[in-house]
Design a protein around this motif. Structure first.
Motif, mmCIF file in Angstrom:
data_model
loop_
_atom_site.group_PDB
_atom_site.id
_atom_site.type_symbol
_atom_site.label_atom_id
_atom_site.label_comp_id
_atom_site.label_asym_id
_atom_site.label_seq_id
_atom_site.Cartn_x
_atom_site.Cartn_y
_atom_site.Cartn_z
ATOM 1 N N PRO A 197 0.849 -1.187 0.000
ATOM 2 C CA PRO A 197 0.000 0.000 0.000
ATOM 3 C C PRO A 197 0.887 1.240 0.000
ATOM 4 N N PHE A 245 -8.578 -5.655 -6.488
ATOM 5 C CA PHE A 245 -8.316 -7.082 -6.660
ATOM 6 C C PHE A 245 -8.917 -7.914 -5.548
ATOM 7 N N VAL A 247 -8.432 -11.962 -3.884
ATOM 8 C CA VAL A 247 -7.570 -13.142 -3.854
ATOM 9 C C VAL A 247 -8.387 -14.292 -3.277
ATOM 10 N N ILE B 192 -12.165 -15.482 0.496
ATOM 11 C CA ILE B 192 -11.978 -14.511 -0.586
ATOM 12 C C ILE B 192 -11.656 -13.176 0.067
ATOM 13 N N ALA B 193 -10.499 -12.602 -0.285
ATOM 14 C CA ALA B 193 -10.072 -11.335 0.307
ATOM 15 C C ALA B 193 -10.078 -10.249 -0.748
ATOM 16 N N GLU B 194 -10.623 -9.070 -0.383
ATOM 17 C CA GLU B 194 -10.501 -7.885 -1.232
ATOM 18 C C GLU B 194 -9.336 -7.062 -0.712
ATOM 19 N N LEU B 195 -8.524 -6.514 -1.616
ATOM 20 C CA LEU B 195 -7.312 -5.793 -1.237
ATOM 21 C C LEU B 195 -7.509 -4.305 -1.474
ATOM 22 N N ILE B 196 -7.455 -3.516 -0.414
ATOM 23 C CA ILE B 196 -7.760 -2.090 -0.530
ATOM 24 C C ILE B 196 -6.638 -1.253 0.077
ATOM 25 N N PRO B 197 -5.956 -0.439 -0.730
ATOM 26 C CA PRO B 197 -4.942 0.437 -0.153
ATOM 27 C C PRO B 197 -5.629 1.620 0.517
ATOM 28 N N PRO B 215 0.392 4.714 4.904
ATOM 29 C CA PRO B 215 -0.292 3.770 4.010
ATOM 30 C C PRO B 215 -0.530 2.426 4.699
ATOM 31 N N LEU B 216 -1.733 1.903 4.557
ATOM 32 C CA LEU B 216 -2.098 0.593 5.120
ATOM 33 C C LEU B 216 -2.720 -0.262 4.031
ATOM 34 N N LEU B 217 -2.587 -1.574 4.190
ATOM 35 C CA LEU B 217 -3.348 -2.476 3.335
ATOM 36 C C LEU B 217 -4.561 -2.937 4.129
ATOM 37 N N ASP B 240 2.564 -2.200 6.433
ATOM 38 C CA ASP B 240 3.492 -2.761 5.447
ATOM 39 C C ASP B 240 4.882 -3.009 6.020
ATOM 40 N N PHE B 245 2.410 -8.949 2.171
ATOM 41 C CA PHE B 245 1.936 -10.202 1.606
ATOM 42 C C PHE B 245 2.456 -10.434 0.202
#
Lengths: 257, 257
Positions: A197, A245, A247, B192-197, B215-217, B240, B245
């Motif tokens: 991120p 995205f 996963v 199922i994972a959604e990835l959001i910055p 910044p975080l994921l 991060d 990941f």
């Protein structure tokens, strides 16, 4: 009303050549994604017949589908179709190019500002491509848009010595997988992506025309040959508004005592 | 010096009970990860013998390993081990809990501020858990630290009606997979994972003791039963600096014409 467990006949193309397992898997996946089976796969016997392959090949193909999360084996003999996974949008781990991902997200994809240039590998790039710093590296940079708005900026980098022929800007494939297949000495077998991120900085403000500080997902992707060597390294910056995205991960429940 | 292609004997535990494919896969993966095979798998015949299973089971297990990227099948009969993938750190798509991921990243994991409480499902949570808004939901929140520093804050949410027994704060499993197995009426089959910055906001500043704007994921994870229903939804915020990941993706090259 048709019984949900009755499957249509002859939806699978018979398999002709090696590797049979992979072709059987592809044929089954395609039928699942088209909704041909509705809720469960036909029996092993029926699959053997439809695909024209041995039971051993059918079992290997079904095991692949289980790993991919497309089906689940129940106690007894039923193999259920998992529609959530087979219709998952934007799967990051499925080896799909960004053009198709943008399209899957419901946006109209386009590309802009495509540039091909040659650089000497920096220490960072040399590490990702496993070459000496200073080695000639080709860089293809481009902006992917979603409905005309900047969505993904990326730089694909590979050793110039891997090129079979000079890439033509006016016919660059939209996917790095297709590009490698057509232009490089080796196709891409698999990808490992790091997920980072970040807040938009001067570089991404320029490339993506975004306000500074906008959260971005930065991917560092390393694309490898099927068994070992790096083929392409990609630095990618993704705007969450257009492309988010997913996963798919499978809990390993293999039950070894 | 030993020949790299000679494999050690008796590294695999024979397989006893159903499902044989999954157990054969687990036995092979564990041997690969321990480095037992070095560069390639033994022949199918040898694997049948060591595992005590049929050729059909061996082929299904090897196909699983191919899907997971742990081995690559070459033309001819060799099946090569892929050390890059078998030693991948922090794979997001492997169904591993955050405690173990922090440990794999080389940090000492610990947890803090564990709270279990009951809420009524908001519209957002209701959508993720597929229930009516207002349904009673249990929330377990906790902070995972890496070497004592805040690394991951998460909230695991599930329908109160799924609880077999009241969870005890002093013996909460560190992984949601283990928690579901021990405390809920159904284990987790896949995620199922959604990835959001995102940039750290007031909420995450408080939870992770981080400067605003860091910044975080942000992950929104939905954990499902093996075939269908949501079991747990997890909202996760990842720093991060400690936990980055990776995702393994396989190009689908199944060669259907």
């Amino acid at each position: 009303m048709p019984n949900a467990f009755v499957t249509k006949k002859t939806v699978l193309e018979p398999i002709g050549v090696i590797p049979r397992e992979a072709q059987a898997t592809a044929s089954l996946r395609s039928a699942i994604e088209s909704g041909a089976f509705e809720t469960q796969l036909p029996s092993e016997n029926e699959l053997c017949q439809q695909l024209g392959v041995s039971r051993s090949t059918v079992r290997a193909a079904v095991q692949s589908l289980i790993e991919q999360g497309l089906v689940t084996k129940q106690r007894g003999s039923r193999t259920l179709v998992n529609m959530r996974v087979s219709q998952l949008k934007l799967p990051l781990n499925a080896g799909i190019g960004f053009w198709d991902l943008i399209s899957q997200a419901g946006h109209q994809p386009s590309t802009k500002n495509e540039v091909v240039l040659e650089r000497e590998a920096s220490a960072d790039i040399a590490e990702n491509l496993e070459c000496e710093p200073g080695t000639p590296v080709k860089v293809i940079s481009r902006l992917f848009c979603a409905d005309g708005e900047p969505a993904i900026y990326l730089e694909d980098m590979f050793l110039s010595s891997l090129l079979k022929k000079a890439p033509k800007l006016d016919s660059l494939p939209t996917s790095i997988y297709d590009f490698a297949e057509a232009n490089l000495v080796s196709p891409i077998g698999y990808t490992i992506a790091e997920l980072i991120p970040m807040a938009s900085n001067a570089f991404t403000v320029e490339k993506l025309s975004l306000p500074a500080g906008t959260p971005l997902l930065h991917l560092i992707e390393r694309h490898f040959q099927a068994n070992d060597h790096p083929v392409v390294a990609s630095y990618v910056w993704v705007v969450d508004e257009y492309v988010r995205f997913s996963v798919y991960g499978r809990k390993r429940r293999e039950g070894v005592t």
